[in-house]
Write a protein that holds these residues in place. Structure first.
Motif, PDB file in Angstrom:
ATOM      1  N   ASN A 103       0.800  -1.232   0.000  1.00  0.00           N
ATOM      2  CA  ASN A 103       0.000   0.000   0.000  1.00  0.00           C
ATOM      3  C   ASN A 103       0.835   1.286   0.000  1.00  0.00           C
ATOM      4  O   ASN A 103       0.334   2.345  -0.348  1.00  0.00           O
ATOM      5  CB  ASN A 103      -0.927   0.029   1.226  1.00  0.00           C
ATOM      6  N   MET A 104       2.090   1.202   0.429  1.00  0.00           N
ATOM      7  CA  MET A 104       2.866   2.411   0.733  1.00  0.00           C
ATOM      8  C   MET A 104       3.035   3.396  -0.420  1.00  0.00           C
ATOM      9  O   MET A 104       3.270   4.577  -0.188  1.00  0.00           O
ATOM     10  CB  MET A 104       4.268   2.021   1.229  1.00  0.00           C
ATOM     11  N   LEU A 105       2.959   2.902  -1.670  1.00  0.00           N
ATOM     12  CA  LEU A 105       3.159   3.809  -2.806  1.00  0.00           C
ATOM     13  C   LEU A 105       1.854   4.186  -3.501  1.00  0.00           C
ATOM     14  O   LEU A 105       1.857   4.827  -4.544  1.00  0.00           O
ATOM     15  CB  LEU A 105       4.124   3.184  -3.829  1.00  0.00           C
ATOM     16  N   LYS A 106       0.740   3.742  -2.913  1.00  0.00           N
ATOM     17  CA  LYS A 106      -0.545   4.147  -3.495  1.00  0.00           C
ATOM     18  C   LYS A 106      -0.778   5.624  -3.191  1.00  0.00           C
ATOM     19  O   LYS A 106      -0.311   6.135  -2.161  1.00  0.00           O
ATOM     20  CB  LYS A 106      -1.669   3.272  -2.934  1.00  0.00           C
ATOM     21  N   TRP A 107      -1.520   6.284  -4.071  1.00  0.00           N
ATOM     22  CA  TRP A 107      -1.656   7.741  -3.958  1.00  0.00           C
ATOM     23  C   TRP A 107      -2.081   8.159  -2.553  1.00  0.00           C
ATOM     24  O   TRP A 107      -1.494   9.060  -1.948  1.00  0.00           O
ATOM     25  CB  TRP A 107      -2.656   8.252  -5.006  1.00  0.00           C
ATOM     26  N   GLU A 108      -3.106   7.503  -1.980  1.00  0.00           N
ATOM     27  CA  GLU A 108      -3.628   7.958  -0.676  1.00  0.00           C
ATOM     28  C   GLU A 108      -2.575   7.862   0.428  1.00  0.00           C
ATOM     29  O   GLU A 108      -2.651   8.574   1.424  1.00  0.00           O
ATOM     30  CB  GLU A 108      -4.877   7.171  -0.277  1.00  0.00           C
ATOM     31  N   LYS A 109      -1.588   6.971   0.252  1.00  0.00           N
ATOM     32  CA  LYS A 109      -0.555   6.819   1.281  1.00  0.00           C
ATOM     33  C   LYS A 109       0.630   7.749   1.023  1.00  0.00           C
ATOM     34  O   LYS A 109       1.167   8.363   1.944  1.00  0.00           O
ATOM     35  CB  LYS A 109      -0.029   5.377   1.311  1.00  0.00           C
ATOM     36  N   VAL A 110       1.072   7.813  -0.219  1.00  0.00           N
ATOM     37  CA  VAL A 110       2.310   8.529  -0.505  1.00  0.00           C
ATOM     38  C   VAL A 110       2.070  10.025  -0.759  1.00  0.00           C
ATOM     39  O   VAL A 110       2.983  10.834  -0.636  1.00  0.00           O
ATOM     40  CB  VAL A 110       3.058   7.868  -1.694  1.00  0.00           C
ATOM     41  N   HIS A 111       0.804  10.367  -1.063  1.00  0.00           N
ATOM     42  CA  HIS A 111       0.488  11.762  -1.409  1.00  0.00           C
ATOM     43  C   HIS A 111      -0.891  12.090  -0.841  1.00  0.00           C
ATOM     44  O   HIS A 111      -1.841  12.327  -1.579  1.00  0.00           O
ATOM     45  CB  HIS A 111       0.501  11.880  -2.948  1.00  0.00           C
ATOM     46  N   PRO A 112      -0.979  12.080   0.508  1.00  0.00           N
ATOM     47  CA  PRO A 112      -2.308  12.166   1.132  1.00  0.00           C
ATOM     48  C   PRO A 112      -2.991  13.523   0.988  1.00  0.00           C
ATOM     49  O   PRO A 112      -4.214  13.598   1.058  1.00  0.00           O
ATOM     50  CB  PRO A 112      -2.025  11.847   2.609  1.00  0.00           C
ATOM     51  N   GLU A 113      -2.214  14.582   0.828  1.00  0.00           N
ATOM     52  CA  GLU A 113      -2.810  15.916   0.689  1.00  0.00           C
ATOM     53  C   GLU A 113      -2.124  16.629  -0.464  1.00  0.00           C
ATOM     54  O   GLU A 113      -0.985  16.296  -0.802  1.00  0.00           O
ATOM     55  CB  GLU A 113      -2.611  16.721   1.976  1.00  0.00           C
ATOM     56  N   PRO A 114      -2.795  17.634  -1.042  1.00  0.00           N
ATOM     57  CA  PRO A 114      -2.242  18.267  -2.245  1.00  0.00           C
ATOM     58  C   PRO A 114      -0.765  18.654  -2.115  1.00  0.00           C
ATOM     59  O   PRO A 114       0.016  18.407  -3.023  1.00  0.00           O
ATOM     60  CB  PRO A 114      -3.130  19.494  -2.435  1.00  0.00           C
ATOM     61  N   ASP A 115      -0.391  19.218  -0.985  1.00  0.00           N
ATOM     62  CA  ASP A 115       0.992  19.684  -0.867  1.00  0.00           C
ATOM     63  C   ASP A 115       1.830  18.840   0.067  1.00  0.00           C
ATOM     64  O   ASP A 115       2.855  19.295   0.580  1.00  0.00           O
ATOM     65  CB  ASP A 115       1.008  21.151  -0.375  1.00  0.00           C
ATOM     66  N   ARG A 116       1.376  17.606   0.342  1.00  0.00           N
ATOM     67  CA  ARG A 116       2.139  16.785   1.275  1.00  0.00           C
ATOM     68  C   ARG A 116       2.369  15.387   0.719  1.00  0.00           C
ATOM     69  O   ARG A 116       1.417  14.684   0.373  1.00  0.00           O
ATOM     70  CB  ARG A 116       1.413  16.679   2.623  1.00  0.00           C
ATOM     71  N   PHE A 117       3.633  15.046   0.613  1.00  0.00           N
ATOM     72  CA  PHE A 117       4.005  13.676   0.256  1.00  0.00           C
ATOM     73  C   PHE A 117       4.497  12.977   1.516  1.00  0.00           C
ATOM     74  O   PHE A 117       5.121  13.604   2.376  1.00  0.00           O
ATOM     75  CB  PHE A 117       5.111  13.668  -0.810  1.00  0.00           C
ATOM     76  N   ASN A 118       4.222  11.669   1.602  1.00  0.00           N
ATOM     77  CA  ASN A 118       4.626  10.898   2.775  1.00  0.00           C
ATOM     78  C   ASN A 118       5.604   9.814   2.304  1.00  0.00           C
ATOM     79  O   ASN A 118       5.203   8.698   1.990  1.00  0.00           O
ATOM     80  CB  ASN A 118       3.360  10.282   3.397  1.00  0.00           C
ATOM     81  N   PHE A 119       6.874  10.208   2.236  1.00  0.00           N
ATOM     82  CA  PHE A 119       7.868   9.292   1.676  1.00  0.00           C
ATOM     83  C   PHE A 119       8.571   8.441   2.730  1.00  0.00           C
ATOM     84  O   PHE A 119       9.338   7.552   2.387  1.00  0.00           O
ATOM     85  CB  PHE A 119       8.929  10.082   0.897  1.00  0.00           C
TER      86      PHE A 119
END
Ligand code: XIL
Length: 379
Positions: free
Chosen positions: A75-91
């Motif tokens: 799941n970690m690279l799915k959009w909702e996980k890696v890019h949860p908000e417009p200006d926030r990536f969760n790498f």
């Protein structure tokens, strides 16, 4: 003197021979691993999730390092996980997974860039909630793909660029992507991914890929992309399968049809559910759900012996098929390491006890594990 010498020589020779036989017998019986046994066939992979990365599943991790040479984040690279908000990536979790993979010499597969599921609603809207236009959504797609692919450029072997774009009726799925951008969203996703990492392999991935309706639609889609000059490196068959589907002849014709396009074929998310399937449901659209009943969860305390054998036989016949196409198949990845963490304990019904993988809840290899190994060791 002569005879003494020859008896001595004979004894010595016998000892050497016996030792050689013992060593070679014990060698041939020495435990091997999936990745070693299949090294001349295809890569052998598994999905791992954030709990693995956080060190919560050490027994699973030992299996990953011992048996597999490729990992896919579940799941970690799915959009909702890696890019949860417009200006926030969760790498963070992906970075840790990359470090683990690189330390242990594992290939990493990027799953997935563009999909209708596990993509937040904001992606398809402006900040004020108004629906996005084609231009805006293309820009957003480009930014997402560029940012994620570029971060791991040269370190990810291949990307599932587009996941599940064909609906069960063989038409292009009416996702938000298609609704807002149009049919060419698929082509654009491949173009953006290619530009971001020209050396990464780019795949189209879907479920029910053995069904003629899906097979024909995917062949058409990929040939159209190729005609437009878009290079597709591989076609992924998810492989969420059952005891009676796909029948081998349909699996065979599907693999042959994809291989004929000149692309690699990948089995990307393999798991075989031995549990009852009264609805004859074969897909893997994660929005589909059914009700839990006793009859659909018959073995909460362990898989009966006869079913262990049936599952092993089923795995064996599928791997015989994969091995037949080893020149075309470049990777087989399981969707999970051991039964206890399989997503099929909660899909398509929550709260079942399922047994779809090669390692049991105690992290021990199952009969199915040896059946899979034997498809190559017995050659
Ligand atoms: C699944 C994961 O395994 C679950 O943890 C998650 O809750 C839902 O998605 N097809 C895919 C995978 O391409 O990404 C899906 O993974 C299973 C179906």
């Amino acid at each position: 003197m002569n005879s003494k010498f020859s008896i001595h020589a004979l004894l010595k020779c016998a000892t050497i021979c016996l030792t050689t036989v013992l060593i070679s017998t014990s060698c041939s019986k020495q435990p091997t691993t999936l990745k070693d046994a299949f090294q001349n066939y295809y890569l052998f992979g598994t999905a791992i999730n954030v709990r693995h990365i956080r060190g919560k599943l050490p027994e699973d991790m030992a299996i990953v390092m011992r048996e597999f040479n490729t990992i896919t984040p579940e799941n970690m690279l799915k959009w909702e996980k890696v890019h949860p908000e417009p200006d926030r990536f969760n790498f963070g979790p992906v970075d840790s997974m990359m470090a683990f993979a690189e330390k242990n010499g594992l290939h990493v597969i990027g799953h997935t860039l563009i999909w209708h599921s596990q993509t937040p609603g904001w992606v398809f809207k402006y900040d004020d909630g108004e629906p996005a236009t084609r231009e805006f959504l293309l820009q957003r797609m480009k930014h997402h793909i560029e940012t994620v692919v570029d971060r791991y450029k040269g370190r990810i072997l291949g990307w599932d660029v587009v996941n599940e774009a064909i609906d069960d009726n063989g038409e292009l799925r009416n996702s938000k992507w298609r609704e807002i951008i149009g049919d060419d969203y698929i082509q654009k996703a491949f173009e953006y991914a290619r530009a971001a990492d020209p050396d990464a392999q780019l795949y189209y991935n879907d479920y029910d890929m053995w069904k003629p309706v899906k097979r024909n639609a995917v062949v058409k889609l990929v040939s159209e992309l190729q005609a437009q000059g878009v290079k597709v490196d591989g076609i992924g068959l998810q492989g969420h399968w059952g005891m009676d589907y796909p029948i081998i002849s349909l699996g065979d014709s599907a693999i042959a049809a994809y291989a004929a396009l000149g692309v690699n074929v990948l089995i990307t998310e393999l798991d075989i559910s031995p549990l009852p399937n009264p609805w004859a449901f074969t897909g893997a659209d994660i929005s589909k759900r059914f009700q839990l009943t006793d009859e659909t969860n018959p073995w909460p305390n362990g898989l009966p012996d006869s079913m262990q054998t049936a599952l092993a036989d089923r795995y064996a016949e599928l791997f015989e098929l994969f091995n037949k196409y080893d020149k075309n198949i470049s990777r087989v990845t399981f969707w999970g390491v051991s039964d206890g963490m399989s997503w099929l304990n909660n899909y398509p019904i929550r709260g079942r006890t399922n047994y779809p993988l090669l390692f049991d809840r105690n992290h021990q290899p199952k009969r199915a594990y040896y059946a899979v190994l034997n498809t190559v060791l017995n050659k």
